[in-house]
Design a protein around this motif. Structure first.
Motif, PDB file in Angstrom:
ATOM      1  N   LYS A 246       0.831  -1.199   0.000  1.00  0.00           N
ATOM      2  CA  LYS A 246       0.000   0.000   0.000  1.00  0.00           C
ATOM      3  C   LYS A 246       0.874   1.261   0.000  1.00  0.00           C
ATOM      4  O   LYS A 246       1.821   1.379   0.765  1.00  0.00           O
ATOM      5  CB  LYS A 246      -0.917   0.009   1.223  1.00  0.00           C
ATOM      6  CG  LYS A 246      -1.900   1.179   1.250  1.00  0.00           C
ATOM      7  CD  LYS A 246      -2.809   1.110   2.465  1.00  0.00           C
ATOM      8  CE  LYS A 246      -3.776   2.298   2.488  1.00  0.00           C
ATOM      9  NZ  LYS A 246      -4.670   2.253   3.683  1.00  0.00           N
ATOM     10  N   ASP A 247       0.532   2.205  -0.881  1.00  0.00           N
ATOM     11  CA  ASP A 247       1.201   3.516  -0.961  1.00  0.00           C
ATOM     12  C   ASP A 247       2.708   3.377  -1.186  1.00  0.00           C
ATOM     13  O   ASP A 247       3.504   4.150  -0.649  1.00  0.00           O
ATOM     14  CB  ASP A 247       0.940   4.342   0.313  1.00  0.00           C
ATOM     15  CG  ASP A 247      -0.536   4.608   0.540  1.00  0.00           C
ATOM     16  OD1 ASP A 247      -1.254   4.776  -0.454  1.00  0.00           O
ATOM     17  OD2 ASP A 247      -0.944   4.644   1.714  1.00  0.00           O
ATOM     18  N   VAL A 248       3.113   2.400  -1.977  1.00  0.00           N
ATOM     19  CA  VAL A 248       4.525   2.181  -2.255  1.00  0.00           C
ATOM     20  C   VAL A 248       4.925   2.756  -3.612  1.00  0.00           C
ATOM     21  O   VAL A 248       5.946   3.445  -3.732  1.00  0.00           O
ATOM     22  CB  VAL A 248       4.860   0.675  -2.190  1.00  0.00           C
ATOM     23  CG1 VAL A 248       6.237   0.409  -2.755  1.00  0.00           C
ATOM     24  CG2 VAL A 248       4.789   0.179  -0.747  1.00  0.00           C
ATOM     25  N   LEU A 249       4.139   2.490  -4.638  1.00  0.00           N
ATOM     26  CA  LEU A 249       4.474   2.937  -5.986  1.00  0.00           C
ATOM     27  C   LEU A 249       4.510   4.456  -6.061  1.00  0.00           C
ATOM     28  O   LEU A 249       3.627   5.136  -5.545  1.00  0.00           O
ATOM     29  CB  LEU A 249       3.457   2.390  -6.994  1.00  0.00           C
ATOM     30  CG  LEU A 249       3.465   0.872  -7.187  1.00  0.00           C
ATOM     31  CD1 LEU A 249       2.339   0.446  -8.125  1.00  0.00           C
ATOM     32  CD2 LEU A 249       4.803   0.406  -7.718  1.00  0.00           C
ATOM     33  N   GLY A 250       5.544   4.976  -6.686  1.00  0.00           N
ATOM     34  CA  GLY A 250       5.696   6.421  -6.819  1.00  0.00           C
ATOM     35  C   GLY A 250       6.644   7.028  -5.816  1.00  0.00           C
ATOM     36  O   GLY A 250       7.137   8.134  -6.006  1.00  0.00           O
ATOM     37  N   SER A 251       6.926   6.292  -4.725  1.00  0.00           N
ATOM     38  CA  SER A 251       7.901   6.735  -3.739  1.00  0.00           C
ATOM     39  C   SER A 251       9.221   6.026  -4.024  1.00  0.00           C
ATOM     40  O   SER A 251       9.286   4.796  -3.948  1.00  0.00           O
ATOM     41  CB  SER A 251       7.433   6.404  -2.322  1.00  0.00           C
ATOM     42  OG  SER A 251       8.451   6.641  -1.374  1.00  0.00           O
ATOM     43  N   PRO A 252      10.281   6.745  -4.406  1.00  0.00           N
ATOM     44  CA  PRO A 252      11.504   6.062  -4.861  1.00  0.00           C
ATOM     45  C   PRO A 252      12.095   5.092  -3.852  1.00  0.00           C
ATOM     46  O   PRO A 252      12.478   3.978  -4.221  1.00  0.00           O
ATOM     47  CB  PRO A 252      12.463   7.223  -5.166  1.00  0.00           C
ATOM     48  CG  PRO A 252      11.908   8.410  -4.459  1.00  0.00           C
ATOM     49  CD  PRO A 252      10.430   8.205  -4.416  1.00  0.00           C
ATOM     50  N   VAL A 253      12.178   5.476  -2.588  1.00  0.00           N
ATOM     51  CA  VAL A 253      12.781   4.589  -1.586  1.00  0.00           C
ATOM     52  C   VAL A 253      11.896   3.371  -1.352  1.00  0.00           C
ATOM     53  O   VAL A 253      12.363   2.222  -1.353  1.00  0.00           O
ATOM     54  CB  VAL A 253      13.019   5.344  -0.263  1.00  0.00           C
ATOM     55  CG1 VAL A 253      13.514   4.387   0.815  1.00  0.00           C
ATOM     56  CG2 VAL A 253      14.028   6.461  -0.466  1.00  0.00           C
ATOM     57  N   LYS A 254      10.605   3.601  -1.177  1.00  0.00           N
ATOM     58  CA  LYS A 254       9.695   2.489  -0.914  1.00  0.00           C
ATOM     59  C   LYS A 254       9.617   1.531  -2.099  1.00  0.00           C
ATOM     60  O   LYS A 254       9.685   0.309  -1.943  1.00  0.00           O
ATOM     61  CB  LYS A 254       8.297   3.024  -0.591  1.00  0.00           C
ATOM     62  CG  LYS A 254       8.146   3.620   0.789  1.00  0.00           C
ATOM     63  CD  LYS A 254       6.696   4.013   1.011  1.00  0.00           C
ATOM     64  CE  LYS A 254       6.472   4.550   2.420  1.00  0.00           C
ATOM     65  NZ  LYS A 254       5.048   4.908   2.650  1.00  0.00           N
ATOM     66  N   GLU A 255       9.467   2.096  -3.294  1.00  0.00           N
ATOM     67  CA  GLU A 255       9.307   1.249  -4.476  1.00  0.00           C
ATOM     68  C   GLU A 255      10.574   0.435  -4.731  1.00  0.00           C
ATOM     69  O   GLU A 255      10.509  -0.777  -4.991  1.00  0.00           O
ATOM     70  CB  GLU A 255       8.976   2.108  -5.696  1.00  0.00           C
ATOM     71  CG  GLU A 255       8.749   1.284  -6.960  1.00  0.00           C
ATOM     72  CD  GLU A 255       8.238   2.124  -8.120  1.00  0.00           C
ATOM     73  OE1 GLU A 255       8.347   1.654  -9.270  1.00  0.00           O
ATOM     74  OE2 GLU A 255       7.726   3.243  -7.881  1.00  0.00           O
ATOM     75  N   TRP A 256      11.735   1.066  -4.650  1.00  0.00           N
ATOM     76  CA  TRP A 256      12.990   0.352  -4.880  1.00  0.00           C
ATOM     77  C   TRP A 256      13.205  -0.731  -3.824  1.00  0.00           C
ATOM     78  O   TRP A 256      13.608  -1.863  -4.148  1.00  0.00           O
ATOM     79  CB  TRP A 256      14.158   1.337  -4.864  1.00  0.00           C
ATOM     80  CG  TRP A 256      15.498   0.670  -4.977  1.00  0.00           C
ATOM     81  CD1 TRP A 256      16.135   0.265  -6.119  1.00  0.00           C
ATOM     82  CD2 TRP A 256      16.368   0.305  -3.900  1.00  0.00           C
ATOM     83  NE1 TRP A 256      17.344  -0.314  -5.822  1.00  0.00           N
ATOM     84  CE2 TRP A 256      17.510  -0.305  -4.464  1.00  0.00           C
ATOM     85  CE3 TRP A 256      16.288   0.451  -2.508  1.00  0.00           C
ATOM     86  CZ2 TRP A 256      18.564  -0.772  -3.686  1.00  0.00           C
ATOM     87  CZ3 TRP A 256      17.345  -0.017  -1.732  1.00  0.00           C
ATOM     88  CH2 TRP A 256      18.465  -0.619  -2.320  1.00  0.00           C
ATOM     89  N   THR A 257      12.915  -0.405  -2.568  1.00  0.00           N
ATOM     90  CA  THR A 257      13.106  -1.382  -1.489  1.00  0.00           C
ATOM     91  C   THR A 257      12.201  -2.585  -1.675  1.00  0.00           C
ATOM     92  O   THR A 257      12.654  -3.738  -1.575  1.00  0.00           O
ATOM     93  CB  THR A 257      12.831  -0.730  -0.121  1.00  0.00           C
ATOM     94  OG1 THR A 257      13.683   0.404   0.061  1.00  0.00           O
ATOM     95  CG2 THR A 257      13.069  -1.731   1.006  1.00  0.00           C
ATOM     96  N   LEU A 258      10.935  -2.338  -1.972  1.00  0.00           N
ATOM     97  CA  LEU A 258       9.995  -3.449  -2.117  1.00  0.00           C
ATOM     98  C   LEU A 258      10.352  -4.315  -3.322  1.00  0.00           C
ATOM     99  O   LEU A 258      10.319  -5.542  -3.249  1.00  0.00           O
ATOM    100  CB  LEU A 258       8.568  -2.915  -2.259  1.00  0.00           C
ATOM    101  CG  LEU A 258       7.474  -3.976  -2.399  1.00  0.00           C
ATOM    102  CD1 LEU A 258       7.486  -4.917  -1.202  1.00  0.00           C
ATOM    103  CD2 LEU A 258       6.096  -3.325  -2.540  1.00  0.00           C
ATOM    104  N   ARG A 259      10.706  -3.694  -4.434  1.00  0.00           N
ATOM    105  CA  ARG A 259      11.073  -4.473  -5.616  1.00  0.00           C
ATOM    106  C   ARG A 259      12.313  -5.333  -5.341  1.00  0.00           C
ATOM    107  O   ARG A 259      12.400  -6.477  -5.795  1.00  0.00           O
ATOM    108  CB  ARG A 259      11.337  -3.541  -6.802  1.00  0.00           C
ATOM    109  CG  ARG A 259      10.086  -2.897  -7.401  1.00  0.00           C
ATOM    110  CD  ARG A 259      10.452  -2.087  -8.625  1.00  0.00           C
ATOM    111  NE  ARG A 259       9.330  -1.388  -9.203  1.00  0.00           N
ATOM    112  CZ  ARG A 259       8.469  -1.889 -10.081  1.00  0.00           C
ATOM    113  NH1 ARG A 259       8.610  -3.163 -10.448  1.00  0.00           N
ATOM    114  NH2 ARG A 259       7.491  -1.171 -10.580  1.00  0.00           N
ATOM    115  N   THR A 260      13.272  -4.796  -4.606  1.00  0.00           N
ATOM    116  CA  THR A 260      14.490  -5.547  -4.296  1.00  0.00           C
ATOM    117  C   THR A 260      14.195  -6.707  -3.347  1.00  0.00           C
ATOM    118  O   THR A 260      14.720  -7.810  -3.510  1.00  0.00           O
ATOM    119  CB  THR A 260      15.546  -4.614  -3.688  1.00  0.00           C
ATOM    120  OG1 THR A 260      15.778  -3.512  -4.571  1.00  0.00           O
ATOM    121  CG2 THR A 260      16.857  -5.347  -3.473  1.00  0.00           C
TER     122      THR A 260
END
Length: 398
Positions: A246-260
């Motif tokens: 939730k609310d991850v996409l569009g936030s560079p730190v959150k999106e990169w962390t979750l994808r990794t």
């Protein structure tokens, strides 16, 4: 040396040479999750660490590379040497390890296992063997998943003229399936329900990650529209529940962390947790091991992302790497080029790299790398100050 082993070695050596010779023909842009520090001193530190654990980690891959099943698959793979299919690049990285392409996962798991294991226990040899199997099967799951991700999505109307790519897809499926099935068989032979549950949650994350976020027609990930209002970090939970999206996409730190984390971070974390669990340590120590593994992978991935944006480096890079996400967050107009992209090979990566280097993306990525390296170091120090822990800290520093 048995004749069968010599025969398999000859096959692997010949095939490796062919891959090396033809590697320049494979130039597709791939999403890459290296999880390794891209530095020239890495191989030296690896050799020193292997002396401590008393187990050359190269034998992990060698054991299944020399099997009859894999040798037969390799013979089929030779038929597509020279093609432009992603499986060739993956096979090259598996069979022909360059000095900066060594796989450190199993070694780190063995070092952590040695640090937490008791040498006075009557079943210490059994525990050590189980931990070694855990390290090996983790490497196999990682490699099998990486091979599966190299499949090409060939439209129905083009399949009549794409026999070579279709054949390569079948080989990629077979090789990936072989590694994953073998790894799961090893996990079953450990006869440990709790450990099987831990690894299965990581397999769930690997699968869910393939469907997360926007994708092109080849299922390659695309960055989301930047949301500059969200600056919070992604909180890594030790729970085995699905990762929060939730609310991850569009936030560079959150999106990169979750994808990794999706792409193998939690797999390595759970393997570290499992190694500590097998040593009979407390639940608190198991959670610390999981967080150590996750932060170490994040640090290595940030370092790898940085290398692809270093001076005079024209290697392909992922559109969801940290510099790209930070770059489009800093300059949202860069995102306009990536909207409505059907295939990432349509993008001018050279120009995009130059524009990203004009932003503050590199500095943010360096901070990200340092932050996770510091957290990994802090967590591993909770396991003592013995030789194995000191070596892990050296690996983090290098």
């Amino acid at each position: 040396m048995p004749y069968a082993m010599i025969r398999h070695l000859r096959r692997s050596v010949f095939f490796s040479k062919q891959l090396r010779k033809e590697s320049t023909m494979t130039n597709l842009t791939l999403e890459e999750y290296d999880f390794q520090p891209p530095f020239t001193q890495w191989s030296k530190v690896i050799k020193e660490a292997e002396k401590i654990v008393g187990y050359p980690t190269s034998f992990m891959n060698l054991r299944w590379l020399l099997s009859d099943e894999f040798a037969n698959l390799a013979l089929h793979l030779r038929k597509i040497v020279g093609s432009n299919h992603p499986i060739m690049k993956t096979a090259k990285s598996v069979l022909y390890n360059e000095h900066n392409n060594l796989q450190p996962w199993g070694l780190i798991i063995l070092l952590l296992s040695k640090a937490v294991s008791s040498t006075t226990s009557l079943d210490s040899n059994t525990v050590a063997e189980q931990q070694r199997m855990l390290a090996e099967l983790t490497e196999m799951i990682r490699t099998g998943h990486y091979i599966h991700r190299g499949l090409l999505n060939i439209p129905q109307k083009e399949r009549e003229n794409a026999s070579e790519s279709l054949f390569a897809n079948k080989i990629a499926i077979l090789i990936g399936d072989y590694l994953l099935v073998t790894a799961n068989g090893m996990l079953a032979r450990l006869k440990n329900q709790d450990l099987s549950y831990l690894i299965s949650t990581a397999l769930r994350d690997l699968s869910e990650g393939e469907f997360f976020g926007p994708r092109d027609e080849q299922n390659m990930p695309l960055p989301s529209k930047p949301n500059r209002l969200d600056v919070d970090d992604f909180r890594i939970s030790c729970e085995t529940l699905p990762l929060a999206t939730k609310d991850v996409l569009g936030s560079p730190v959150k999106e990169w962390t979750l994808r990794t984390l999706y792409s193998g971070g939690t797999l390595f974390g759970r393997a570290c947790e499992g190694a500590v669990y097998l040593a009979g340590k407390s639940v608190e120590k198991q959670k610390e091991a999981f967080l150590f593994g996750c932060h170490l992978c994040l640090s290595w991935q940030a370092a790898s992302d940085l290398k692809k944006f270093s001076v005079n480096n024209n290697k392909p890079y992922s559109l969801v790497s940290a510099p790209v996400l930070f770059g489009i967050d800093h300059s949202p107009q860069l995102f306009d080029r990536l909207q409505n992209i059907r295939n990432i090979n349509q993008i001018n990566f050279t120009q995009l790299r130059e524009d990203i280097l004009k932003t503050d993306a590199i500095n943010h990525t360096k901070l990200l790398c340092t932050e996770h390296a510091d957290k990994a170091r802090n967590y591993v120090e909770l396991f003592g100050n013995n030789e194995s822990i000191q070596t892990i800290k050296r690996l983090i520093r290098s």
